[in-house]
Design a protein around this motif. Structure first.
Motif, PDB file in Angstrom:
ATOM      1  N   ASP A  89     -38.026 -23.940 107.119  1.00  0.00           N
ATOM      2  CA  ASP A  89     -37.443 -24.824 106.107  1.00  0.00           C
ATOM      3  C   ASP A  89     -38.481 -25.838 105.633  1.00  0.00           C
ATOM      4  N   LEU A  90     -38.761 -25.828 104.321  1.00  0.00           N
ATOM      5  CA  LEU A  90     -39.755 -26.737 103.745  1.00  0.00           C
ATOM      6  C   LEU A  90     -39.127 -27.824 102.880  1.00  0.00           C
ATOM      7  N   THR A  91     -37.812 -27.965 102.922  1.00  0.00           N
ATOM      8  CA  THR A  91     -37.161 -28.903 102.006  1.00  0.00           C
ATOM      9  C   THR A  91     -37.608 -30.348 102.219  1.00  0.00           C
ATOM     10  N   ARG A  92     -38.056 -30.691 103.413  1.00  0.00           N
ATOM     11  CA  ARG A  92     -38.524 -32.064 103.641  1.00  0.00           C
ATOM     12  C   ARG A  92     -39.778 -32.368 102.825  1.00  0.00           C
ATOM     13  N   PHE A  93     -40.430 -31.327 102.290  1.00  0.00           N
ATOM     14  CA  PHE A  93     -41.633 -31.526 101.484  1.00  0.00           C
ATOM     15  C   PHE A  93     -41.365 -31.428  99.983  1.00  0.00           C
ATOM     16  N   CYS A  94     -40.108 -31.219  99.595  1.00  0.00           N
ATOM     17  CA  CYS A  94     -39.827 -31.169  98.155  1.00  0.00           C
ATOM     18  C   CYS A  94     -38.751 -32.163  97.749  1.00  0.00           C
ATOM     19  N   TYR A  95     -38.300 -32.981  98.699  1.00  0.00           N
ATOM     20  CA  TYR A  95     -37.460 -34.112  98.340  1.00  0.00           C
ATOM     21  C   TYR A  95     -38.347 -35.258  97.866  1.00  0.00           C
ATOM     22  N   THR A 160     -44.828 -30.988  97.367  1.00  0.00           N
ATOM     23  CA  THR A 160     -45.698 -32.164  97.297  1.00  0.00           C
ATOM     24  C   THR A 160     -44.874 -33.448  97.233  1.00  0.00           C
ATOM     25  N   ASN A 161     -43.609 -33.377  97.637  1.00  0.00           N
ATOM     26  CA  ASN A 161     -42.682 -34.510  97.564  1.00  0.00           C
ATOM     27  C   ASN A 161     -42.680 -35.173  96.185  1.00  0.00           C
ATOM     28  N   PRO A 162     -42.361 -34.404  95.132  1.00  0.00           N
ATOM     29  CA  PRO A 162     -42.326 -34.996  93.788  1.00  0.00           C
ATOM     30  C   PRO A 162     -41.267 -36.091  93.696  1.00  0.00           C
ATOM     31  N   ASN A 163     -41.592 -37.116  92.947  1.00  0.00           N
ATOM     32  CA  ASN A 163     -40.703 -38.268  92.786  1.00  0.00           C
ATOM     33  C   ASN A 163     -40.382 -38.404  91.302  1.00  0.00           C
ATOM     34  N   ILE A 164     -39.269 -37.823  90.874  1.00  0.00           N
ATOM     35  CA  ILE A 164     -38.932 -37.768  89.452  1.00  0.00           C
ATOM     36  C   ILE A 164     -37.740 -38.678  89.187  1.00  0.00           C
ATOM     37  N   THR A 165     -37.972 -39.685  88.378  1.00  0.00           N
ATOM     38  CA  THR A 165     -36.931 -40.674  88.099  1.00  0.00           C
ATOM     39  C   THR A 165     -36.370 -40.563  86.685  1.00  0.00           C
ATOM     40  N   ASP A 166     -37.030 -39.762  85.826  1.00  0.00           N
ATOM     41  CA  ASP A 166     -36.573 -39.639  84.439  1.00  0.00           C
ATOM     42  C   ASP A 166     -36.642 -38.190  83.976  1.00  0.00           C
ATOM     43  N   LEU A 167     -35.579 -37.739  83.331  1.00  0.00           N
ATOM     44  CA  LEU A 167     -35.554 -36.455  82.630  1.00  0.00           C
ATOM     45  C   LEU A 167     -35.410 -36.735  81.142  1.00  0.00           C
ATOM     46  N   ILE A 168     -36.140 -35.981  80.324  1.00  0.00           N
ATOM     47  CA  ILE A 168     -36.096 -36.191  78.882  1.00  0.00           C
ATOM     48  C   ILE A 168     -35.631 -34.905  78.202  1.00  0.00           C
ATOM     49  N   PHE A 169     -34.514 -34.995  77.506  1.00  0.00           N
ATOM     50  CA  PHE A 169     -33.972 -33.866  76.749  1.00  0.00           C
ATOM     51  C   PHE A 169     -34.157 -34.167  75.259  1.00  0.00           C
ATOM     52  N   THR A 170     -34.803 -33.252  74.541  1.00  0.00           N
ATOM     53  CA  THR A 170     -35.045 -33.452  73.114  1.00  0.00           C
ATOM     54  C   THR A 170     -34.319 -32.384  72.316  1.00  0.00           C
ATOM     55  N   ASN A 171     -33.460 -32.819  71.409  1.00  0.00           N
ATOM     56  CA  ASN A 171     -32.702 -31.894  70.570  1.00  0.00           C
ATOM     57  C   ASN A 171     -33.659 -31.187  69.611  1.00  0.00           C
ATOM     58  N   ALA A 182     -31.608 -42.958  86.695  1.00  0.00           N
ATOM     59  CA  ALA A 182     -30.593 -43.550  87.574  1.00  0.00           C
ATOM     60  C   ALA A 182     -31.148 -44.826  88.186  1.00  0.00           C
ATOM     61  N   ASP A 183     -31.561 -45.738  87.298  1.00  0.00           N
ATOM     62  CA  ASP A 183     -32.112 -47.026  87.742  1.00  0.00           C
ATOM     63  C   ASP A 183     -33.262 -46.847  88.722  1.00  0.00           C
ATOM     64  N   ALA A 184     -34.208 -45.978  88.349  1.00  0.00           N
ATOM     65  CA  ALA A 184     -35.435 -45.721  89.114  1.00  0.00           C
ATOM     66  C   ALA A 184     -35.209 -44.931  90.397  1.00  0.00           C
ATOM     67  N   ALA A 185     -33.984 -44.477  90.641  1.00  0.00           N
ATOM     68  CA  ALA A 185     -33.738 -43.628  91.813  1.00  0.00           C
ATOM     69  C   ALA A 185     -34.187 -42.202  91.515  1.00  0.00           C
ATOM     70  N   CYS A 186     -34.500 -41.463  92.559  1.00  0.00           N
ATOM     71  CA  CYS A 186     -34.927 -40.078  92.379  1.00  0.00           C
ATOM     72  C   CYS A 186     -33.790 -39.229  91.825  1.00  0.00           C
ATOM     73  N   LEU A 187     -34.134 -38.352  90.906  1.00  0.00           N
ATOM     74  CA  LEU A 187     -33.154 -37.417  90.354  1.00  0.00           C
ATOM     75  C   LEU A 187     -33.267 -36.034  90.981  1.00  0.00           C
ATOM     76  N   ASN A 188     -34.436 -35.704  91.490  1.00  0.00           N
ATOM     77  CA  ASN A 188     -34.685 -34.330  91.929  1.00  0.00           C
ATOM     78  C   ASN A 188     -34.332 -34.106  93.387  1.00  0.00           C
ATOM     79  N   THR A 189     -34.035 -32.855  93.668  1.00  0.00           N
ATOM     80  CA  THR A 189     -33.827 -32.401  95.036  1.00  0.00           C
ATOM     81  C   THR A 189     -34.368 -30.975  95.114  1.00  0.00           C
TER      82      THR A 189
END
Length: 233
Positions: A89-95, A160-171, A182-189
Motif C-alpha cells: 500500500d502506497l497511499t501514504r505517499f499520495c495523500y 510524491t505527496n502532492p498538495n493540491i488546494t485549488d482546482l480550476i474548471f474552464t468552460n 476549501a480554504d487552503a485545505a487539501c482537495l486531493n486523495t
C-alpha cells in the motif's frame, strides 16, 4: 589433575553448546534473503539486509502497483505489510503532506515471521520526478443532481505527496474559469485500488459552481489535464 581436566572438559563442552545455541538462534531468525519488484529494474532496488531496510525507486507510472517478490529463509512467511492482491500500500505517499506529515505515518513496514519470532523491515520509496498529467483523452461526466463530482485523473509520479488546494474548471464555450478550493485545505486523495490516479471527491455545493457544458481541468500549480469534464443537469 583428572578432576580438573574433567571440569575443564565439561566447561569447554558447555561453552561450545552455548555457541551452537546462539548460532542456531540467529539462523532461526526469519529474514528476507532477497527482494525484487515486478516491472522495476534491479538497479532501482537497494536491499540493506544488515539494517533491515529496502529502498525502491518508483517508475513514473507504476503499473499494477508495487508488487514484491521475496526469497525468505526456511519456515518464514510475510505476516504484515503486503495486501491481499500481493501489492504494498502506497497511499501514504499520495495523500497531501498536510494530512500525512509525520515520519512514522510515512513508514512502510514489513513483518516477517516464523513459529518463534518476527523481524521487521522498513521500505523507503523514491519518486523519479515531479507530478505530471498522463496523456489521455478520457472524458468525465458530472450530473449536477447527484451533488457529487468524482475525478480520477491519471498522472505520473503520483507518490510524491502532492498538495493540491485549488482546482480550476474552464468552460470551453465561454472561456469562463471557475476556481474550487476549501480554504487552503487539501482537495486531493488517492486509493490503493487506483494506482497512478489523483482522486478528487467534491460534494455539494459543487453543483452550484458548475453549470451545464464542457470544461477543461487544471490545478493551481500549472498542470493542465487533457481530459474534459462534461456537466449535465
Amino acid at each position: 589433575m583428572k578432576a580438573i581436566s574433567i571440569v575443564l572438559l565439561i566447561s569447554i563442552g558447555l561453552a561450545l553448546q552455548s555457541c551452537q545455541d546462539s548460532s542456531q538462534t540467529v539462523d532461526e531468525r526469519p529474514a528476507i534473503k532477497s527482494v525484487s519488484f515486478v516491472g522495476i529494474p534491479t538497479k532501482d532496488v537497494r536491499f540493506d539486509a544488515a539494517n533491515s531496510r529496502i529502498t525502491v525507486q518508483l517508475p513514473a507510472i507504476l503499473k499494477g502497483g508495487l508488487q514484491p517478490i521475496f526469497e525468505l529463509t526456511d519456515g518464514a512467511s510475510v505476516l504484515d505489510g503486503v495486501m491481499a492482491d500481493n501489492t504494498i500500500d502506497l497511499t501514504r505517499f499520495c495523500y497531501c503532506e498536510q494530512s500525512r506529515n509525520s515520519a512514522q505515518e510515512k513508514e512502510i513496514t514489513l513483518r516477517i515471521g516464523n513459529k518463534t519470532t518476527t523481524t521487521v523491515y522498513k521500505v523507503d520509496v523514491v519518486a523519479t520526478g515531479v507530478l505530471k498529467a498522463q496523456d489521455s483523452n478520457e472524458e468525465f461526466t458530472f450530473s449536477r443532481k447527484t451533488k457529487l463530482l468524482e475525478l480520477n485523473l491519471p498522472v505520473e509520479n503520483l507518490y510524491t505527496n502532492p498538495n493540491i488546494t485549488d482546482l480550476i474548471f474552464t468552460n470551453v464555450a465561454t472561456g469562463k474559469g471557475t476556481r474550487i478550493n476549501a480554504d487552503a485545505a487539501c482537495l486531493n486523495t488517492c486509493s490503493s485500488t487506483a494506482p497512478n490516479q489523483l482522486v478528487f471527491k467534491l460534494s455539494s455545493p459543487i453543483e452550484s459552481y458548475l453549470t451545464t457544458g464542457t470544461y477543461t481541468i487544471a490545478i493551481a500549480n500549472g498542470i493542465s489535464f487533457p481530459q474534459r469534464l462534461i456537466v449535465t443537469d
